[in-house]
Scaffold this motif. Structure first.
Motif, short mmCIF file in Angstrom:
data_model
loop_
_atom_site.label_atom_id
_atom_site.label_comp_id
_atom_site.label_asym_id
_atom_site.label_seq_id
_atom_site.Cartn_x
_atom_site.Cartn_y
_atom_site.Cartn_z
N GLY A 1 -11.15 -2.98 -86.64
CA GLY A 1 -9.88 -2.49 -87.24
C GLY A 1 -9.43 -3.24 -88.39
O GLY A 1 -8.20 -2.83 -88.74
N LYS A 2 -10.15 -4.19 -88.67
CA LYS A 2 -9.54 -4.91 -89.94
C LYS A 2 -10.15 -4.45 -91.42
O LYS A 2 -11.63 -4.15 -91.08
CB LYS A 2 -9.95 -6.49 -89.98
CG LYS A 2 -8.61 -7.22 -89.49
CD LYS A 2 -9.18 -8.89 -89.72
CE LYS A 2 -8.23 -9.90 -89.15
NZ LYS A 2 -7.37 -9.69 -88.09
N ARG A 3 -9.44 -4.24 -92.40
CA ARG A 3 -9.98 -3.52 -93.38
C ARG A 3 -10.47 -4.84 -94.41
O ARG A 3 -9.54 -5.71 -94.74
CB ARG A 3 -9.21 -2.57 -94.12
CG ARG A 3 -9.77 -2.05 -95.31
CD ARG A 3 -8.59 -1.16 -96.04
NE ARG A 3 -8.93 -0.77 -97.42
CZ ARG A 3 -9.53 0.60 -97.92
NH1 ARG A 3 -9.44 1.48 -96.83
NH2 ARG A 3 -10.19 0.85 -98.65
N ILE A 4 -11.64 -4.87 -94.66
CA ILE A 4 -12.10 -6.11 -95.58
C ILE A 4 -12.83 -5.58 -96.92
O ILE A 4 -13.68 -4.67 -96.82
CB ILE A 4 -12.93 -7.23 -94.88
CG1 ILE A 4 -12.58 -7.59 -93.44
CG2 ILE A 4 -13.30 -8.28 -95.53
CD1 ILE A 4 -13.76 -8.22 -92.74
N GLY A 5 -12.39 -6.15 -97.88
CA GLY A 5 -12.94 -5.87 -99.26
C GLY A 5 -13.83 -6.83 -99.50
O GLY A 5 -13.64 -7.97 -99.73
N LEU A 6 -15.26 -6.40 -99.90
CA LEU A 6 -16.26 -7.63 -100.38
C LEU A 6 -16.85 -7.10 -101.47
O LEU A 6 -17.10 -6.07 -102.07
CB LEU A 6 -17.33 -7.12 -99.18
CG LEU A 6 -17.04 -7.47 -97.68
CD1 LEU A 6 -18.00 -7.23 -96.84
CD2 LEU A 6 -16.41 -9.13 -97.62
N HIS A 7 -17.23 -8.21 -102.26
CA HIS A 7 -18.28 -8.12 -103.63
C HIS A 7 -19.49 -7.60 -103.20
O HIS A 7 -20.28 -8.22 -102.85
CB HIS A 7 -18.32 -9.42 -104.31
CG HIS A 7 -16.87 -9.83 -104.97
ND1 HIS A 7 -16.40 -9.61 -106.18
CD2 HIS A 7 -16.02 -10.46 -104.31
CE1 HIS A 7 -14.99 -9.86 -106.26
NE2 HIS A 7 -14.98 -10.47 -105.23
N SER A 8 -19.81 -6.31 -103.46
CA SER A 8 -21.17 -5.89 -103.09
C SER A 8 -21.16 -4.19 -103.60
O SER A 8 -20.38 -3.53 -103.87
CB SER A 8 -21.22 -5.56 -101.69
OG SER A 8 -22.57 -4.66 -101.25
#
Lengths: 365, 549
Positions: free
Chosen positions: A263-270
């Motif tokens: 349920g957490k939105r995480i932005g990742l370098h990919s």
């Protein structure tokens, strides 16, 4: 010339079978001049077999091997000049240290005066002075190992093959020799292939690591790539302790992949191109997370909440096992407090830049 | 499925041999040579008698009792040999007692002696003219027969069992016993639950080695068996007394079958049940001190037996310098003069032993090298033919040589060649085990290392393998020399007036009651054997290698 230096040693589609067992399954690897390349993998993965093909102790069923652009398939080992340091050293028990080191040059019918000066150089380099008249069984394990290095290195400083040469040394000596070996390799710019199952050795010495499993190369890359950007969970696991978190992909935008974890939105370098809703795996090393201070404001960070289950004090770090939902994550606190370990409920802050994402729809996942 | 693959692999390896013609020629030559001189004589002996000839074995009462006696003597002598061997092995390996050097010497002495020496000495001690029976007590007792033979075979063959049992005991780490003490076992429980079970493969192996030696023993029964019918002596009588080759062949075959059985059990059953674990660098603690009573009990047992063996050999030495045993006890050199006069026979002994041992050691080394280091597809078969002669009793081999090589194309009867060849094949297994043991200690990677440094196969073999094989070669040679110089059973059937050797004339002298000369002959043979042993030990010692027998 430039081109040849890039392809100093080349394996092309090597296949090797023992009865019905396939030891090497279409392995290809290109090694540039002067690089230190490690073949890393569990026992039985084919790493030693691959090296032995290069030395000529065994011939592949399929595929080609090139050294300096010349195909060497079928060339007997004694014409390849690929000096190898054996795991159990393989010193000639009936020859003295001097005779062992000089044997290869003697075979080339090099004048004795030249041999003497080269041997003297080796004795000096490997700290073996005054031991040249001893027999191998009169030497300590570390000395025997240095003789084995000297015997190989005297053959020239182009190629050096090392088959787990440190595995018979005790832990402290192993770390020392590691550093010396890397220095000598860089000083003479020796193209080196190193076989090991020890990820610390591989990471600390190599320019390039090829991780192998079941006769295939799983990933080729620099130590950094292998460690932080593993190609699959096997590689991630093999080169160090790692946490895997199952998440769902949301959106790829300009090199930032948004995922949904619990349920957490995480932005990742990919750059992973994952369709929305696809299963992905977050790969997080224990040192890429930290425990938030009790008063710290975490609202600008990616954080998880968990409970400390167990810990282990290792001196330079404290390793925590922290329960987060269904998973237990491993976290290394690299700055232990003098007052001891923490306990109870904590917040874990993730270092977004160092989280790696694997496509979980892939069969290797 | 698996055998299918391995046969396929073997065929592939055989095909590859086309690229190495020299190796191929050597292999084919060895196979032909061994088959002709070791397999062909066996086939000849076994096939000469008809089925009805074999039937006699179970109908003629003399053969039935010979069979029964042979098996009975084997059983009782094996039990006593193994018991004494274990006593010595345990005491030497695990108990802190004085005189260990003496005990070790006692376990070596009978191995380097001619096989009938104990019998001869026993006659000198307890026979009609015996120094104890007649000289001390004035008795006249019949010592010939079962009891005397039992004593004599026990002394003669316990060392063979000893060397196997000692090897196993020595390889059992004392740490295992300490581990048992550590969890609360008492001394007796440790012995019963840990130590003894670990020894069992050694005891079984030692017992089988003793059994095969007792069963096929020819010298002792010949001298001290008296009227007791045994297979080896009966077979000999058939040839020397009646020239009845067929019956001799029947009896010899009756001996071959149990010998082969014991050999197979030892090789494939006991051999695979060994617990020997080589852990390398582990440090073993000193054995736990035994209670005083047990310690000195073991010591007394070994000492009593050692004194008896010393008495046996001492008597022989005394006999060699005594004028007329039983009547005139004054000292003389006449017996030695007689030996000197018959010096040619001693020289024959040395000559044949030397030649056959050199050849056997060479052939065995080549065989062992191919079997261990080359994949030629027939490795198992080569291994088999190298150990096969070890299953053939010496007497059987002797009879086989007589029967196989008395006609064209290869007529060897009465020549020196037949003596050398027979001893050569009799000794191949001994040398082969020595070479194999030596080669197994040379890691494969040592040879690879030489290739890696630029040595071709030939240089690698010459510079690395050959020097490392010196020790196993020499120990194979010495063992084989000792066996040959003291061998009676093989040569008794094939010697001629020109090729007569020491052991044969000793038997003749004993049969005619010339004890003094017989003793002198024996003393000289033992001296030669020990001399060779000393020289070999010195040569190997210079290279820091211990010669194990």
């Amino acid at each position: 010339m430039e081109h040849q230096d890039q392809k100093f040693i080349e394996f092309k589609n090597i296949v090797k079978r023992f009865d019905s067992f396939t030891a090497l399954d279409h392995v290809s690897l290109t090694i540039p001049k002067g690089k230190f390349v490690t073949l890393l993998g569990p026992s039985g993965c084919g790493k030693t077999t691959l090296m032995r093909q290069l030395a000529g102790f065994a011939e592949p069923e399929e595929g080609d091997i090139y050294i300096k652009g010349k195909r060497v398939n079928g060339l007997p080992p004694y014409k390849r000049n690929t000096p190898l340091v054996f795991q159990e050293y393989a010193l000639f028990p009936h020859m003295t240290v001097y005779e062992n080191i000089s044997y290869g040059l003697k075979l080339q019918k090099i004048p004795k005066s030249v041999i003497d000066s080269k041997v003297a150089e080796m004795l000096e380099m490997f700290n073996l002075l005054n031991l040249e008249k001893r027999f191998p069984k009169q030497l300590s394990g570390g000395q025997q190992q240095r003789v084995a290095f000297a015997r190989a290195l005297i053959m020239g400083q182009e190629i050096l093959l090392l088959d787990e040469p440190l595995s018979n040394l005790d832990a402290k000596l192993r770390v020392e020799v590691r550093t010396e070996l890397r220095m000598i390799q860089q000083k003479f710019n020796i193209t080196t292939i190193y076989v090991t199952h020890d990820q610390d050795e591989a990471l600390s010495m190599s320019d390039m690591i090829a991780v192998m499993r079941n006769g295939r190369i799983e990933q080729i890359g620099s130590p950094w790539e292998i460690y932080f950007r593993p190609a699959n969970p096997f590689v991630a696991n093999f080169v160090g302790v790692v946490n895997f978190l199952k998440a769902k992909a949301l959106k790829q935008e300009n090199g930032i992949l948004a995922v949904d974890y619990c349920g957490k939105r995480i932005g990742l370098h990919s750059n992973l191109e994952a369709t929305q809703g696809a299963n992905v795996l977050l790969v997080i090393r224990p040192e890429c997370m930290r425990i938030a201070g009790p008063e710290e404001d975490c609202n600008n960070e990616v954080f998880l909440e968990g409970t400390i289950e167990n810990y282990s004090f290792l001196g330079r770090v404290i390793r925590y096992w922290i329960r987060v939902d269904e998973e237990t994550l491993i976290l290394d606190d690299s700055n232990p407090d003098l007052s001891g370990s923490r306990n109870g409920k904590v917040r874990l802050i993730l270092d977004q830049k160092k989280i790696h994402v694997l496509d979980c729809e892939d069969a290797t996942c | 499925m698996n055998t299918g693959i391995s046969i396929h692999e073997s065929l592939k390896e055989i095909k590859r041999l086309k690229n190495e013609p020299l190796l191929l020629i050597v292999i084919v030559a060895i196979i032909l040579f061994v088959c002709y001189f070791a397999v062909w004589p066996v086939i000849k002996v076994v096939t000469v008698p008809s089925l009805s000839d074999y039937g006699q074995l179970f109908t003629r009462s003399r053969w039935i009792s010979a069979l029964k006696n042979s098996l009975f003597m084997t059983l009782v002598s094996t039990i006593s040999c193994t018991t004494i061997a274990f006593l010595f092995a345990y005491t030497i390996a695990r108990v802190d007692v004085p005189c260990k050097r003496l005990f070790r010497f006692i376990t070596l002495l009978p191995i380097v002696s001619p096989p009938f020496i104990v019998a001869l000495s026993y006659i000198l001690l307890f026979g009609i003219q015996g120094i104890i029976t007649k000289g001390v007590f004035g008795l006249r007792v019949d010592i010939y027969g079962r009891f005397g033979l039992w004593i004599v075979q026990t002394v003669t063959f316990f060392p063979y069992a000893y060397s196997v049992i000692y090897g196993v005991i020595n390889s059992i780490s004392t740490n295992l016993e300490y581990a048992a003490y550590n969890v609360g076992a008492s001394r007796w429980q440790v012995f019963r639950d840990v130590f003894f079970p670990l020894c069992r493969p050694g005891i079984a192996g030692g017992a089988l080695i003793a059994a095969i030696n007792v069963l096929t023993d020819f010298g002792n029964p010949m001298m001290i068996g008296g009227d007791l019918a045994l297979l080896p002596t009966e077979a000999y009588m058939q040839i020397s007394g009646w020239y009845d080759m067929k019956t001799a062949a029947v009896l010899a075959t009756a001996l071959l079958v149990p010998a082969l059985g014991i050999f197979v059990i030892n090789r494939f059953w006991v051999g695979q049940r060994s617990y020997v674990t080589v852990t390398g660098k582990e440090i073993s603690l000193h054995p736990f001190e035994l209670p005083k009573a047990v310690k000195w009990g073991l010591f007394s047992g070994c000492m009593a037996f050692s004194l008896f063996v010393l008495l046996v050999y001492g008597t022989l030495l005394y006999g060699a310098f005594t004028k007329t045993w039983g009547y005139d006890w004054s000292l003389t050199l006449d017996n030695m003069k007689y030996v000197f006069f018959k010096g040619e026979q001693i020289l024959n002994s040395i000559k044949f032993a030397f030649l056959s041992s050199i050849l056997a050691a060479l052939l065995a080394m080549v065989l062992a090298y191919i079997v261990q280091k080359k994949q030629v597809g027939v490795n198992k078969f080569l291994d088999f033919i190298a150990i096969l002669p070890g299953a053939i009793p010496g007497l059987f081999l002797g009879i086989g040589f007589v029967m196989a090589f008395n006609t064209k194309p290869v007529e060897l009867t009465g020549t020196s060649a037949i003596m050398v060849l027979a001893l050569l094949f009799w000794n191949i297994p001994t040398c082969y085990s020595a070479s194999t043991a030596g080669l197994q200690q040379i890691g494969n990677s040592v040879e690879d290392a030489a290739l890696n440094l630029g040595a071709n196969s030939f240089r690698g073999f010459k510079d690395i393998i050959l020097p490392l094989l010196k020790a196993p070669f020499l120990s194979g040679f010495v063992l084989s020399f000792l066996r040959s110089v003291t061998c009676l059973s093989v040569v008794i059937f094939i010697y001629s007036p020109h090729t007569i050797v020491g052991t044969v004339s000793i038997m003749g002298l004993v049969e005619t009651g010339q004890w003094g000369s017989a003793a002198a002959f024996t003393v000289v043979l033992i001296a030669v054997a020990f001399g060779v042993l000393k020289v070999a030990r010195y040569l190997l010692g210079k290279q820091g290698i211990k010669l194990e027998l």
